[in-house]
Design a protein around this motif. Sequence first.
Motif, mmCIF file in Angstrom:
data_model
loop_
_atom_site.group_PDB
_atom_site.id
_atom_site.type_symbol
_atom_site.label_atom_id
_atom_site.label_comp_id
_atom_site.label_asym_id
_atom_site.label_seq_id
_atom_site.Cartn_x
_atom_site.Cartn_y
_atom_site.Cartn_z
ATOM 1 N N VAL A 17 0.843 -1.185 0.000
ATOM 2 C CA VAL A 17 0.000 0.000 0.000
ATOM 3 C C VAL A 17 0.883 1.242 0.000
ATOM 4 C CG1 VAL A 17 -0.197 -0.017 2.546
ATOM 5 C CG2 VAL A 17 -1.872 1.240 1.153
ATOM 6 N N CYS A 67 0.645 5.176 0.848
ATOM 7 C CA CYS A 67 -0.233 6.069 1.607
ATOM 8 C C CYS A 67 0.124 7.531 1.355
ATOM 9 C CB CYS A 67 -0.119 5.783 3.097
ATOM 10 S SG CYS A 67 -0.668 4.126 3.584
ATOM 11 N N HIS A 112 -0.819 11.490 2.441
ATOM 12 C CA HIS A 112 -1.405 12.282 3.528
ATOM 13 C C HIS A 112 -2.145 13.505 2.997
ATOM 14 C CE1 HIS A 112 1.675 15.344 2.978
ATOM 15 N NE2 HIS A 112 2.576 14.388 2.946
ATOM 16 N N LYS A 163 3.931 12.061 6.396
ATOM 17 C CA LYS A 163 3.668 10.647 6.132
ATOM 18 C C LYS A 163 3.150 9.878 7.344
ATOM 19 C CE LYS A 163 8.715 9.794 6.186
ATOM 20 N NZ LYS A 163 9.230 11.176 5.954
ATOM 21 N N ASN A 187 -0.658 8.952 8.498
ATOM 22 C CA ASN A 187 -1.400 7.759 8.088
ATOM 23 C C ASN A 187 -0.985 6.517 8.876
ATOM 24 O OD1 ASN A 187 -3.137 8.775 6.058
ATOM 25 N ND2 ASN A 187 -1.436 8.897 4.624
ATOM 26 N N PHE A 193 -3.860 3.766 9.637
ATOM 27 C CA PHE A 193 -4.230 2.930 8.495
ATOM 28 C C PHE A 193 -3.062 2.023 8.115
ATOM 29 C CE2 PHE A 193 -4.839 1.899 4.013
ATOM 30 C CZ PHE A 193 -6.157 1.467 4.021
ATOM 31 N N ALA A 194 -1.846 2.558 8.145
ATOM 32 C CA ALA A 194 -0.669 1.760 7.794
ATOM 33 C C ALA A 194 -0.495 0.596 8.760
ATOM 34 C CB ALA A 194 0.581 2.642 7.784
ATOM 35 N N CYS A 201 4.186 -1.495 3.477
ATOM 36 C CA CYS A 201 3.631 -0.144 3.558
ATOM 37 C C CYS A 201 4.672 0.882 3.116
ATOM 38 C CB CYS A 201 3.189 0.182 4.981
ATOM 39 S SG CYS A 201 1.879 -0.891 5.614
ATOM 40 N N LEU A 240 4.891 4.885 3.096
ATOM 41 C CA LEU A 240 4.312 6.159 3.505
ATOM 42 C C LEU A 240 5.168 7.276 2.940
ATOM 43 C CD1 LEU A 240 3.193 4.034 5.559
ATOM 44 C CD2 LEU A 240 3.139 5.881 7.250
ATOM 45 N N TYR A 246 -3.825 4.568 -1.180
ATOM 46 C CA TYR A 246 -4.670 5.070 -0.086
ATOM 47 C C TYR A 246 -4.339 6.532 0.157
ATOM 48 C CZ TYR A 246 -6.443 5.923 4.628
ATOM 49 O OH TYR A 246 -7.099 6.450 5.715
ATOM 50 N N GLY A 247 -5.372 7.330 0.359
ATOM 51 C CA GLY A 247 -5.134 8.727 0.674
ATOM 52 C C GLY A 247 -6.271 9.335 1.454
ATOM 53 N N TYR A 272 -11.789 7.219 10.159
ATOM 54 C CA TYR A 272 -11.122 6.048 10.743
ATOM 55 C C TYR A 272 -11.208 6.085 12.264
ATOM 56 C CZ TYR A 272 -7.687 2.345 11.469
ATOM 57 O OH TYR A 272 -7.072 1.168 11.845
#
Length: 320
Positions: A100, A102, A104, A110, A113, A116-117, A127, A129, A173-174, A299
């Motif tokens: 993923v 990510c 921000h 970074k 996130n 979620f990470a 991950c 970021l 993902y953002g 979230y």
Amino acid sequence: MNAGFIAAGIAVSAAALLTAGSALTANVLFKKVIPRQDGVKVDMDEMADAQKWQEYMKIIEPNKEFMLSLPKERIEIKSRDDLTLIGDYYPAEKPSDNLVICFHGYTSQKMSNCSFAAFMHKLGFDCLLVDSRSHGESEGAYIGFGILDRYDCLSWINYVDERFDKKKNILLYGVSMGASTAVMATGFDDISKSVKAVVSDCAFTSPYDVFSHILKRDYKLSQFPVMNMNNRICNKKAGYGFKDYSTLDAVVKTDIPILFIHGKEDDFVPVYMTEKNFNACNSEKELLYVENAGHGASYYENPALYEEKVKDFIGRFFTL
């Protein structure tokens, strides 16, 4: 002197004052928003009140500590305009085909996130970021608001493809500006087939739309002529216009599945922007509204619901 001539002169003077005032407002707004910021400038009250923040921190802090405890690798890549962009790569505990990236939000970094990470890492994802241009450790004088960042997103995807020989299945993902960045990137004709899905949390449709909303909400000003002037300033100084591209341009042509998420109490990026994105999207899609959540707080407001929906959605495109 002719009364009509006097009236015309007054009208011209009033118009000149209005134009001068609008130009001043446009310059102030540009300087306040577009150049690199020294720290977080988003009003945190947009996300939640003080009492809610205390509860949110009970989620954020343990996840941040978890991510900071993991081994990581600092990654540097170059943007198409030769900026150095920085990311932190956290490999999964066991070898994984899933990764993923990510992105921000505005004036964040970074690690914003981290929750979620942490969730994705525990699902077995690598991950990555990243700090967006003009944020954190990444270079840049002007914030791109998705218009420029979509190219950076493509560069990060290409980096992953090259490093792992296209063997990674990529999730984008953002949150907020990061979500708009990820969604806009799906509109590239040459985006890698490694990108299997996107999770978009409270994306705005375009910087023009969200700035116009804030201009009206906070300053009681109409978008014309301030936004037109601001747009010209941004074109001249930062190299892009607020209408150069939008999430709507991307979603009508992409075939990448997208999960759209938005907090029902978001008044910074209005809910209708995600509704527009969802309705225009021609790829496989789902929509999650989170009750009682402000901007970027979905979230934290309901982590169980958020994680369940994300896991269910991405489970169709990734082996979990």
